[in-house]
Design a protein around this motif. Structure first.
Motif, PDB file in Angstrom:
ATOM      1  N   ARG A  75      -2.421  17.894 -23.163  1.00 18.53           N
ATOM      2  CA  ARG A  75      -3.619  17.530 -23.656  1.00 18.53           C
ATOM      3  C   ARG A  75      -3.766  15.863 -23.731  1.00 18.53           C
ATOM      4  NH1 ARG A  75      -6.649  17.515 -28.537  1.00 18.53           N
ATOM      5  NH2 ARG A  75      -5.067  16.972 -29.841  1.00 18.53           N
ATOM      6  N   TRP A  76      -2.553  15.216 -24.153  1.00 19.15           N
ATOM      7  CA  TRP A  76      -2.679  14.054 -24.332  1.00 19.15           C
ATOM      8  C   TRP A  76      -2.416  13.065 -22.791  1.00 19.15           C
ATOM      9  CZ3 TRP A  76      -4.339  11.089 -28.028  1.00 19.15           C
ATOM     10  CH2 TRP A  76      -4.380  11.645 -29.355  1.00 19.15           C
ATOM     11  N   MET A 120      -3.910  14.454 -20.158  1.00 18.93           N
ATOM     12  CA  MET A 120      -5.315  14.751 -19.848  1.00 18.93           C
ATOM     13  C   MET A 120      -6.205  13.675 -20.427  1.00 18.93           C
ATOM     14  SD  MET A 120      -5.035  17.152 -17.448  1.00 18.93           S
ATOM     15  CE  MET A 120      -6.678  16.693 -17.069  1.00 18.93           C
ATOM     16  N   PHE A 121      -6.031  13.388 -21.519  1.00 15.74           N
ATOM     17  CA  PHE A 121      -6.880  12.262 -22.418  1.00 15.74           C
ATOM     18  C   PHE A 121      -6.490  10.883 -21.601  1.00 15.74           C
ATOM     19  CE2 PHE A 121      -7.155   9.053 -25.478  1.00 15.74           C
ATOM     20  CZ  PHE A 121      -8.367   9.069 -25.915  1.00 15.74           C
ATOM     21  N   HIS A 126      -8.153  10.852 -18.268  1.00 16.00           N
ATOM     22  CA  HIS A 126      -9.540  10.858 -18.605  1.00 16.00           C
ATOM     23  C   HIS A 126     -10.341   9.822 -19.235  1.00 16.00           C
ATOM     24  CE1 HIS A 126     -13.271  13.338 -18.932  1.00 16.00           C
ATOM     25  NE2 HIS A 126     -13.092  13.348 -20.546  1.00 16.00           N
ATOM     26  N   LYS A 127      -9.722   9.061 -20.068  1.00 15.52           N
ATOM     27  CA  LYS A 127     -10.188   8.272 -21.015  1.00 15.52           C
ATOM     28  C   LYS A 127      -9.457   6.955 -21.114  1.00 15.52           C
ATOM     29  CE  LYS A 127     -14.128   9.868 -22.447  1.00 15.52           C
ATOM     30  NZ  LYS A 127     -14.421  10.706 -23.707  1.00 15.52           N
ATOM     31  N   TYR A 134     -10.173   3.855 -18.083  1.00 12.83           N
ATOM     32  CA  TYR A 134     -10.837   2.842 -18.431  1.00 12.83           C
ATOM     33  C   TYR A 134      -9.751   1.417 -18.105  1.00 12.83           C
ATOM     34  CZ  TYR A 134     -14.775   5.604 -19.451  1.00 12.83           C
ATOM     35  OH  TYR A 134     -15.720   6.676 -19.120  1.00 12.83           O
ATOM     36  N   PHE A 153     -18.400  -3.527 -20.245  1.00  9.46           N
ATOM     37  CA  PHE A 153     -18.742  -2.106 -20.535  1.00  9.46           C
ATOM     38  C   PHE A 153     -17.515  -1.223 -20.699  1.00  9.46           C
ATOM     39  CE2 PHE A 153     -18.835   2.018 -18.369  1.00  9.46           C
ATOM     40  CZ  PHE A 153     -19.801   2.900 -19.104  1.00  9.46           C
ATOM     41  N   ARG A 192     -15.101   0.722 -23.734  1.00 11.31           N
ATOM     42  CA  ARG A 192     -14.515   1.992 -23.668  1.00 11.31           C
ATOM     43  C   ARG A 192     -13.205   2.134 -23.717  1.00 11.31           C
ATOM     44  NH1 ARG A 192     -17.796   6.847 -21.364  1.00 11.31           N
ATOM     45  NH2 ARG A 192     -19.999   6.109 -21.830  1.00 11.31           N
ATOM     46  N   ILE A 213      -8.582   5.542 -30.820  1.00 12.45           N
ATOM     47  CA  ILE A 213      -7.971   6.923 -31.069  1.00 12.45           C
ATOM     48  C   ILE A 213      -6.376   6.939 -31.062  1.00 12.45           C
ATOM     49  CG2 ILE A 213      -7.834   9.280 -29.713  1.00 12.45           C
ATOM     50  CD1 ILE A 213     -10.871   8.635 -29.171  1.00 12.45           C
ATOM     51  N   ASN A 256     -18.221  18.997 -18.823  1.00 14.43           N
ATOM     52  CA  ASN A 256     -17.023  19.356 -19.183  1.00 14.43           C
ATOM     53  C   ASN A 256     -17.003  20.407 -19.817  1.00 14.43           C
ATOM     54  OD1 ASN A 256     -15.298  17.195 -17.996  1.00 14.43           O
ATOM     55  ND2 ASN A 256     -16.262  15.682 -19.097  1.00 14.43           N
ATOM     56  N   ARG A 310     -14.086  14.369 -35.916  1.00 13.73           N
ATOM     57  CA  ARG A 310     -12.822  14.002 -35.378  1.00 13.73           C
ATOM     58  C   ARG A 310     -11.568  14.327 -36.435  1.00 13.73           C
ATOM     59  NH1 ARG A 310     -13.247   8.771 -31.716  1.00 13.73           N
ATOM     60  NH2 ARG A 310     -15.261   9.397 -30.757  1.00 13.73           N
ATOM     61  N   ASN A 357     -11.587  17.711 -33.341  1.00 14.36           N
ATOM     62  CA  ASN A 357     -10.886  16.862 -31.963  1.00 14.36           C
ATOM     63  C   ASN A 357     -10.707  15.586 -32.364  1.00 14.36           C
ATOM     64  OD1 ASN A 357      -9.912  16.097 -29.687  1.00 14.36           O
ATOM     65  ND2 ASN A 357     -11.569  16.784 -28.333  1.00 14.36           N
ATOM     66  N   GLU A 358      -9.621  15.247 -32.661  1.00 16.76           N
ATOM     67  CA  GLU A 358      -9.429  13.590 -32.831  1.00 16.76           C
ATOM     68  C   GLU A 358      -9.832  12.584 -31.578  1.00 16.76           C
ATOM     69  OE1 GLU A 358      -4.943  12.415 -32.908  1.00 16.76           O
ATOM     70  OE2 GLU A 358      -5.062  14.454 -32.591  1.00 16.76           O
ATOM     71  N   MET A 359     -10.011  13.399 -30.780  1.00 16.72           N
ATOM     72  CA  MET A 359     -10.048  12.662 -29.263  1.00 16.72           C
ATOM     73  C   MET A 359     -11.910  12.528 -29.166  1.00 16.72           C
ATOM     74  SD  MET A 359      -7.662  14.531 -26.654  1.00 16.72           S
ATOM     75  CE  MET A 359      -5.698  14.396 -27.029  1.00 16.72           C
ATOM     76  N   GLY A 360     -12.553  13.200 -30.163  1.00 19.73           N
ATOM     77  CA  GLY A 360     -13.976  12.947 -30.119  1.00 19.73           C
ATOM     78  C   GLY A 360     -14.683  13.577 -29.086  1.00 19.73           C
ATOM     79  N   GLU A 361     -14.193  14.590 -28.490  1.00 19.78           N
ATOM     80  CA  GLU A 361     -14.849  15.060 -27.295  1.00 19.78           C
ATOM     81  C   GLU A 361     -15.096  16.757 -27.363  1.00 19.78           C
ATOM     82  OE1 GLU A 361     -13.075  12.573 -23.688  1.00 19.78           O
ATOM     83  OE2 GLU A 361     -11.545  14.089 -24.645  1.00 19.78           O
ATOM     84  N   SER A 377      -8.107  21.294 -26.783  1.00 21.46           N
ATOM     85  CA  SER A 377      -9.258  20.324 -26.090  1.00 21.46           C
ATOM     86  C   SER A 377      -8.350  19.836 -24.501  1.00 21.46           C
ATOM     87  CB  SER A 377      -9.482  19.162 -26.933  1.00 21.46           C
ATOM     88  OG  SER A 377      -8.545  18.156 -26.805  1.00 21.46           O
ATOM     89  N   GLN A 378      -9.515  19.309 -23.833  1.00 20.20           N
ATOM     90  CA  GLN A 378      -9.225  19.035 -22.362  1.00 20.20           C
ATOM     91  C   GLN A 378      -9.241  20.165 -21.711  1.00 20.20           C
ATOM     92  OE1 GLN A 378      -9.096  15.645 -21.731  1.00 20.20           O
ATOM     93  NE2 GLN A 378      -9.201  14.854 -23.488  1.00 20.20           N
ATOM     94  N   SER A 432     -15.071  12.212 -14.024  1.00 19.17           N
ATOM     95  CA  SER A 432     -14.908  10.916 -15.175  1.00 19.17           C
ATOM     96  C   SER A 432     -16.036   9.920 -14.658  1.00 19.17           C
ATOM     97  CB  SER A 432     -13.750  10.272 -15.136  1.00 19.17           C
ATOM     98  OG  SER A 432     -13.265   9.656 -13.872  1.00 19.17           O
ATOM     99  N   THR A 436     -20.124  10.094 -16.493  1.00 19.17           N
ATOM    100  CA  THR A 436     -20.323   8.538 -17.303  1.00 19.17           C
ATOM    101  C   THR A 436     -21.664   8.119 -16.699  1.00 19.17           C
ATOM    102  OG1 THR A 436     -18.098   8.427 -17.610  1.00 19.17           O
ATOM    103  CG2 THR A 436     -19.627   6.420 -18.058  1.00 19.17           C
TER     104      THR A 436
END
Lengths: 210, 210
Positions: free
Chosen positions: A96-97, A99-100, A103-104, A108, A128, A132, A139, B14, B47, B51-55, B67-68, B107, B111
């Motif tokens: 899960r992490w 992927m995060f 993904h994020k 970025y 921008f 992000r 987080i 997603n 959060r 989901n702490e990742m906010g998604e 999640s993910q 991704s 966006t």
């Protein structure tokens, strides 16, 4: 000649994730330098013979050719039995992490750093991406206030993935991630203390000052 | 009351990846609407408790909260035995494309679409993202010239992941991805023909015209 080859270059934090895993597991490997800054990954030859996705890293062994660190890291974790919990549920939390990260967080941060440090272009785009980046960092900073490593009390491939860009000099980012985020700073110290840790500019070929 | 709940909303491609997998596998599930456009995922309550990742999406079952989509899809594939090859090497190829999807394809596309269709902001940022979107689309278009599905001759969770945003109306993107990419168009027709396929605006709650 090592049986495992890693297509990589010094400035790629994504390549560093795989290289660091190989270093920390004391694997027998050798780097294959990819000339990213002269366009190698964008060329037809690289895409036809190494990776159609046009990216580093690529890990090559006798009967495997893998790209995407989110695949290479679990593969190496399976092979070595290291940085990987035994339990399926705990592995999902690790993934899960990862992927995060893809993904994020890294996505970025890596693009922001490239534009800020190497391409020097497009101020609104850089702004921008920086917004992000800061949202994703917040987080992770909050998460690391609750436990020493990303997926619990022990280091896993989630840590190796997420730290990929964080040992590069702060000048490449234009701000000091560690100074602004004490939980991330303490976590990076824990990773730096792992036996076999090496800085990306020492571990992979191609840094201009070497 | 279904035993599986999916936190989602209609406009999230997603979330659609997970919802489509549940639909195609004829799973017993129900949606939990997340009010993204009024800030729910950015709020402290979401959060802290979801989901702490906010998604989105988040999949909740008796003893799992995931999640993910890159974790939810393999989890559902394991549970149902569907859209998942038996062989470990073939699974790595599936996961390689799911990583590419999260890292480069969805991704940038998600966006870009958000800024283009819903936020209507920052022309240089939109142009930057559109260039990245087109580069990722070109890789997928070329890849799908060689085989009917992303990871070979059969549909897998790599297809379910990568199609996540591609059934939304072309007006939301400002260009017609299918018209410009015949291999992608034919592949989307193959996915649309799978038993149980449902359009995202039919499958998940919250579309303003419903």
């Amino acid at each position: 000649m090592a049986s495992t080859k890693l297509y990589c270059f010094a400035q790629s934090g994504n390549a560093y994730k795989a290289a660091l895993m190989l270093a920390l597991t004391k694997s027998d490997w050798e780097p294959v330098f990819v000339d990213f800054f002269n366009g190698e990954t964008r060329g037809d030859a690289y895409r036809a013979t190494v990776n159609e996705m046009g990216e580093v890293p690529v890990l090559v062994e006798a009967d495997e050719k893998l790209s995407q660190t989110g695949v290479i890291l679990p593969y190496l974790a399976e092979q070595t039995g290291k940085f990987w919990p035994a339990d399926a549920k705990a592995r999902r939390e690790v993934m899960r992490w990862i992927m995060f990260d893809n993904h994020k967080f890294t996505s970025y941060l890596a693009t922001y750093r490239f534009l800020h440090a190497f391409a020097k272009s497009d101020p609104p785009v850089v702004a921008f991406l920086l917004a992000r980046v800061k949202a994703a960092i917040a987080i992770v900073e909050k998460h690391l206030g609750t436990q020493p490593f990303i997926a619990g009390n022990e280091p896993t491939i989630a840590d190796i993935s997420m730290c990929g860009y964080l040992f590069y000099p702060k000048e490449e980012f234009g701000f000091d991630i560690a100074a602004e985020n004490p939980n991330i700073a303490a976590w990076l110290d824990r990773i730096r203390a792992l036996p076999g840790w090496v800085h990306p500019y020492e571990l992979m070929p191609g840094h201009p000052l070497k």
